[in-house]
Every structure is written in structure tokens, then in C-alpha cells.
Design an enzyme around this catalytic site. Structure first.
Site, short mmCIF file in Angstrom:
data_model
loop_
_atom_site.label_atom_id
_atom_site.label_comp_id
_atom_site.label_asym_id
_atom_site.label_seq_id
_atom_site.Cartn_x
_atom_site.Cartn_y
_atom_site.Cartn_z
N LYS A 1 9.33 7.60 1.58
CA LYS A 1 8.02 8.19 1.80
C LYS A 1 7.93 8.76 3.22
CE LYS A 1 3.15 7.02 1.87
NZ LYS A 1 2.12 6.02 1.66
N GLU B 1 17.10 1.95 7.43
CA GLU B 1 18.05 1.56 6.38
C GLU B 1 18.43 2.77 5.54
OE1 GLU B 1 15.22 0.11 7.13
OE2 GLU B 1 15.37 -2.08 7.03
N GLY C 1 3.73 3.08 -0.86
CA GLY C 1 5.15 2.94 -1.21
C GLY C 1 5.36 1.99 -2.37
N ARG C 2 4.66 0.85 -2.36
CA ARG C 2 4.90 -0.16 -3.41
C ARG C 2 4.19 0.20 -4.72
NH1 ARG C 2 2.37 -2.02 1.02
NH2 ARG C 2 0.20 -2.74 0.93
N GLU D 1 3.28 -7.82 -0.14
CA GLU D 1 3.01 -6.82 0.91
C GLU D 1 1.54 -6.39 0.85
OE1 GLU D 1 6.37 -4.14 2.51
OE2 GLU D 1 5.15 -2.76 1.36
N HIS E 1 17.42 -23.39 -16.09
CA HIS E 1 18.58 -24.19 -15.68
C HIS E 1 18.76 -24.16 -14.17
CE1 HIS E 1 19.83 -24.82 -19.83
NE2 HIS E 1 19.30 -23.63 -20.03
N LYS F 1 10.32 -4.04 12.44
CA LYS F 1 10.98 -2.73 12.45
C LYS F 1 11.11 -2.23 13.88
CE LYS F 1 9.38 -0.57 8.13
NZ LYS F 1 8.65 0.57 7.57
O1 F6P Z 1 8.61 -2.52 4.06
C1 F6P Z 1 7.73 -1.64 4.65
C2 F6P Z 1 7.71 -0.33 3.95
O2 F6P Z 1 6.91 0.54 4.67
C3 F6P Z 1 7.26 -0.43 2.50
O3 F6P Z 1 5.90 -0.44 2.37
C4 F6P Z 1 7.93 0.75 1.91
O4 F6P Z 1 7.95 0.69 0.52
C5 F6P Z 1 9.28 0.66 2.55
O5 F6P Z 1 9.02 0.25 3.88
C6 F6P Z 1 10.08 1.93 2.56
O6 F6P Z 1 9.41 2.96 3.23
P1 F6P Z 1 9.84 4.46 3.07
O7 F6P Z 1 9.65 4.84 1.65
O8 F6P Z 1 8.92 5.22 4.00
O9 F6P Z 1 11.28 4.59 3.49
#
Ligand code: F6P
Length: 557
Positions: free
Chosen positions: A215, A221, A276-277, A362, A393, A521
Site C-alpha cells: 500500500k 521487507e 492494509g488488513r 492490529e 493433537h 519500524k
Molecule cells: O504492519 C504494519 C503495516 O502497516 C500493516 O498494517 C500493513 O498491512 C503492512 O504493514 C504492510 O504495509 P504495506 O502494504 O504498506 O507494505
């Protein structure tokens, strides 16, 4: 808690009439066992289950009597849940800390053609991006989208994390029976290089398509994995113009994606009003559409939309997400339950609990209310889970006989896509057995009788009895659905989204920001700079300095 927060007036939810009434009522019901409630009311299941399309929701195995639910509905009324539902769907900026609307429901709105927010018709934008998803996914699935060397794409690698990974991954896995067999889906999220290296090991650049899904297009990452993927690709394919056949992006941040090297026509758009979620319904769901085709993706949207209609138009007393939310609050805030288990009995739902972990934790893992006051009550529980039959189990022992009360949701399909009758019957028997055992437990009399039948001596019975007694009275909900079809899954996901929303309203939280994730972060970005050189770090606390410096000394030169 800082001094400003501490000075603010404490929130008043726990002093309200609806809350007080529940607290009073808890004292009496805490003495009751669900066995008694079932014995006293043979119609309990009939009264306490709901059906929405092909989904049955049984909430009769809960520690509630005829007084409890009306009191819980009063709590919902007191919080003006119905008013907040209107605000959610009409695009009010209810994510007030970021001044944003929360409109994932607009992504699956099949009723209207117009939803004006800030003088823009959001639904026109949604339709436009859906059409682009359709064009792209159709081209890939029909092998018209060719990679360099004119070969069709065989492997789709989604690079994203959090909502840009969990939703598409969970749904793609869950709807595997609907997926094209000549396309493989991969999801890379971890910064640990093993994830991307393991994924790329058997892939060929000429037949691989990457979707960089972020987003913000600023998540470290995702960007690092994207760069590694691009390097891997360009080691084989030297011509930079070929990137356009192999890299797509989904983001709000077109400029950053273009700077990464993705041509504008390969960038699908999402918007800041999609959290995002909650974004799997948007172009973030592109891997889903590629896997199962756009018709099935639209069925997923339809399922979500139908759950929205149920949520918006059904009285609180018959409203599945509202009841899920209220029961969760009942255990969390009155019984002190701090955990909640999600237990699907469908192998394809293996990532369902991980997906809900982010959606729920979240959203409602907050300790400050909408006015910025510290909350004086517990909010979002720890969500955990596993495919139920595997969990049996592993951790169910604690659910049955541990010291904590852990409410659970069981989810199971009545039939599978390729049923083997004896497998599925046995699987379902386990669903029913577990919820029954959790509810009833096993009394000393029952255990004694059973041991006598088995021919155990009095001495053996006396010795083993305490270990074999189960208190029971452990609550669960059960969802039964016909098969795990796209439409059904869409409804289930939306039910959980709305459950989370209702709980956030009652707890007076902003469920749509996530400031808590930001600190880690920010610190990791700073520490990455420190790790670029060998000089000892000195400005952290002693533990962090110690760990960083140990790492620096031990890392290979
Ligand atoms: O974990 C924090 C967060 O901002 C989430 O809300 C989001 O889904 C994720 O990082 C990834 O963010 P992006 O889609 O901006 O890479």
C-alpha cells in the site's frame, strides 16, 4: 502511559448502565454450567443459531442465559452500533487519527454505482481497477501474457507483507480447488533471505511474474525482497525493457513504484481509504484473481457484499457479526478471557487464523480510546489458531483442562470438493465431539462409571479420578457451511471484519490505525544504519547495545 494521557479523564465505559448491568448479571451466571442451560431448554439450539445463505452460525454453546443476550444488545445500543454502521458504510472519516474513511465495503458494493466522498465517486474508481484486474488476470490465465522469450507465465510471486500478503495468501490457499492448475502461486513476505531464495530456487525468470504489493511502497521487507527479485531476474534477462513483462505493482504510491522500475501501465491502484488488513478485496487481491479467475473473485466479493447487507439490515438480535462481537466482549471483559482460538476444520483454511490475527490484533490491540484517554478495561484478545484437527493433537489439552478460559470458533464445511466419505465423516465427528466435550466436560460420576466399566480397581479409580475429570463449560461458536466456495469464504471474512468493527465501537477504539507498529519500524531503520559499520553501539540501553555489539563481533567479516 505518558503524563498527558494520565492527566486526561479516564474513559467511562465501565461506569455505564449497560456495563454495570452486565457486571451484576455476571455474578449470577458465573455459577451456572452450560449443561444445566441445555438441560433446562431443549430448544436452545433452535433459538440460538442463525443461517445466512449457506452458513449456519451456532452460538448456543455459550455461557449465556435468556437475560445475558438482551443485556449485551443493550451494550451495543448504548454504543450506538447502528449509527456507527451507517458512518462506516457512508464513508465518514472514522479513522480519525489519520483523517481517513474506512471503505473496504465499497470494494464489494454490488448495489450502487455512486459513493461520493470528497467530491469523488469512489465506486467508479473501484470498477475501473476491477476491470484492470480482469484484463491482467485473464491475459495471464489464458496464456496471452507472455514473458520474455515469448513463453507463458507459470509462476506468480507475490511480494508483500501484513495485509499485502496475509489476505491474498489465505484466500488463494482456501480456494485452491478453484485455481488454474498450470499456474503456481508463491508468497514471499519474510526479510529473512531464505524465504525469497527458497522460493526462487526452482523458478525460471522467463516464466515468472512478480507482483510487488505494498500500500505504501515504503515497507522495507517488501522493497528489499523486490530488489532481490529484480536482481535475480536481471542476472538472466539483461534487457531492462523486459521488466514490464515480469513485474507488476499494487500500491497507493505510484511514483515510488515507477522509481522502482515498474512501468505505469503495470501499476494497479489502491487508496488510502482501504486499510492494509482489509485490502484483499482490492487490487491487492490480484494474486487471488490470477489463481481462481475474475468470475470467482467476483463471487468472493459477492459473499462479502451479502455479509455486509446482513450486517447493515438485520436487527442486532439476529445479526451474526454483532452476536460474535458481543460474545467476545462478554468473555473478554467479564470472564477475563484474554485469548481467542480460531479453529477451522478445512485444510485449505490453514492461514485463516494467521489472517485474522492481523485483522483483529492490529485493529483492536489498543489501549487508548477515541478521545485519547487510557482505556480502563481490556480490549482486543490474543487471537491464535490452527487447523482444528492438528490443534487437537497440539494445544487442545489446555483448552479442555487448562486454567484459562479460551473461547473458540469452530469452522467446517459440510462437504468437501473431492470428498472421501469416511475422511469427511470422521473430520466432522471431531468438530462435534470437541465442541460437545468443551461444553459438557466430564463429571466425576461419569469418569468413575467409565473406569468401573473398564474393570479398574477402586485404588486405581481413586488415583486417576482427579486427572480425568473435565470441568467443561468452555464456550464455542460453530460455523457450518456447505462447501468452502468463494462466496462463502467472502461472507465468513466479512463477518469477522464486522465483528472486529463492532468490538472496536463498544471499546471506543479507532480500529483502523496502527501506530503501535510504527516504533519498531522506525527503530529498525536506525539500527540498520548502525549495522553498516563495526564501531560499537553505545546509545541504546545496555541490553540492546550488548546484543548489537555481540552480533557485530560474531558476524562473518
Ligand atoms: O504492519 C504494519 C503495516 O502497516 C500493516 O498494517 C500493513 O498491512 C503492512 O504493514 C504492510 O504495509 P504495506 O502494504 O504498506 O507494505
Amino acid at each position: 502511559m505518558n503524563r498527558d494521557q494520565a492527566a486526561r479523564r479516564p474513559t467511562t465505559l465501565t461506569n455505564t448502565p449497560a456495563w454495570n448491568a452486565l457486571q451484576q448479571h455476571y455474578k449470577s451466571i458465573a455459577q451456572q454450567h452450560m449443561r444445566q442451560l441445555f438441560n433446562a431448554d431443549p430448544q436452545r439450539f433452535d433459538r440460538m443459531h442463525l443461517i445466512c445463505n449457506d452458513i449456519l452460525f451456532d452460538y448456543s454453546k455459550n455461557i449465556v442465559d435468556e437475560t445475558t443476550l438482551p443485556l449485551l444488545f443493550n451494550l451495543a445500543r448504548q454504543a450506538d452500533v447502528s449509527g456507527w454502521i451507517n458512518r462506516l458504510f457512508s464513508g465518514d472519516k472514522i479513522n480519525h487519527t489519520e483523517q481517513r474513511s474506512v471503505l473496504h465495503t465499497a470494494l464489494r458494493n454490488l448495489n450502487d454505482s455512486t459513493l461520493m466522498v470528497d467530491a469523488e465517486n469512489l465506486l467508479a474508481k473501484v470498477q475501473h481497477e476491477l476491470a484492470r484486474m480482469e484484463t491482467i488476470s485473464d491475459a495471464i490465465r489464458s496464456r496471452r501474457w507472455l514473458g520474455c522469450n515469448q513463453q507463458p507465465i507459470t509462476d506468480i510471486v507475490n511480494i508483500g507483507i501484513g495485509g499485502s500478503d496475509l489476505g491474498p495468501k489465505m484466500v488463494t490457499e482456501a480456494l485452491r480447488p478453484y485455481a488454474a492448475h498450470d499456474l503456481r502461486n508463491h508468497f514471499v513476505s519474510n526479510l529473512d533471505e531464505n524465504h525469497i531464495l527458497d522460493t526462487l530456487e526452482y523458478l525460471k525468470p522467463e516464466t515468472t511474474l512478480f507482483i510487488i504489493s505494498s500500500k505504501s511502497f515504503s515497507t522495507i521487507e517488501t522493497l528489499m525482497n523486490g530488489q532481490t527479485a529484480r536482481r535475480w531476474f536481471q542476472t538472466t534477462v539483461k534487457d531492462p525493457t523486459q521488466l514490464r513483462h515480469h513485474f507488476l505493482a499494487v500500491t497507493t504510491n505510484q511514483q515510488a513504484a515507477v522509481e522502482f522500475g515498474i512501468p505505469a501501465e503495470n501499476i494497479l491502484q489502491i487508496w488510502d481509504w482501504v486499510g492494509g488488513r482489509y485490502s484483499l478485496w482490492s487490487a491487492i487481491g490480484l494474486p487471488i484473481a490470477i489463481a481462481i479467475g475474475m468470475d470467482n473473485f467476483r463471487e468472493l466479493l459477492r459473499g462479502g457484499f451479502e455479509a455486509d447487507m446482513h450486517f447493515c439490515t438485520t436487527a442486532l438480535e439476529k445479526n451474526i457479526p454483532v452476536i460474535m462481537a458481543l460474545l467476545g466482549i462478554w468473555y473478554n471483559n467479564f470472564f477475563g478471557a484474554k485469548n481467542y482460538a480460531i479453529l477451522p476444520y478445512d485444510e485449505h483454511m490453514k492461514s485463516f487464523s494467521a489472517y485474522l490475527q492481523q485483522a483483529d490484533m492490529e485493529s483492536n490491540g489498543k489501549s487508548v480510546d477515541r478521545e485519547g484517554n487510557p482505556v480502563g478495561y481490556s480490549t482486543g484478545p490474543v487471537i491464535f489458531g490452527e487447523i482444528g484437527i492438528k490443534g487437537q493433537h497440539a494445544f487442545y489439552q489446555l483448552l479442555h483442562q487448562g486454567t484459562q478460559l479460551i473461547p473458540a470458533d469452530f469452522l467446517a464445511p459440510i462437504t468437501d470438493h473431492k470428498p472421501i466419505a469416511e475422511h469427511h465423516r470422521a473430520l466432522m465427528a471431531n468438530v462435534f465431539a470437541q465442541t460437545e466435550a468443551l461444553m459438557k466436560g466430564r463429571t466425576a460420576d461419569e469418569v468413575m462409571y467409565e473406569m468401573k466399566q473398564q474393570g479398574l480397581s477402586k485404588e486405581q479409580i481413586d488415583r486417576l479420578l482427579p486427572y480425568r475429570v473435565f470441568d467443561g463449560n468452555r464456550p464455542s461458536n460453530t460455523f457450518l457451511f456447505q462447501t468452502l466456495a468463494p462466496r462463502t469464504l467472502g461472507s465468513l471474512i466479512a463477518f469477522y471484519e464486522h465483528k472486529i468493527f463492532v468490538q472496536g465501537i463498544i471499546w471506543n477504539l479507532n480500529s483502523f490505525d496502527q501506530w503501535g507498529v510504527e516504533l519498531g519500524k522506525k527503530l529498525s531503520k536506525e539500527i540498520i544504519d548502525e549495522l553498516h559499520h563495526d564501531a560499537p553501539s553505545t546509545h541504546h540501553d545496555a541490553s540492546t547495545n550488548g546484543l548489537i555489539n555481540y552480533y557485530k563481533r560474531k558476524r562473518p567479516g
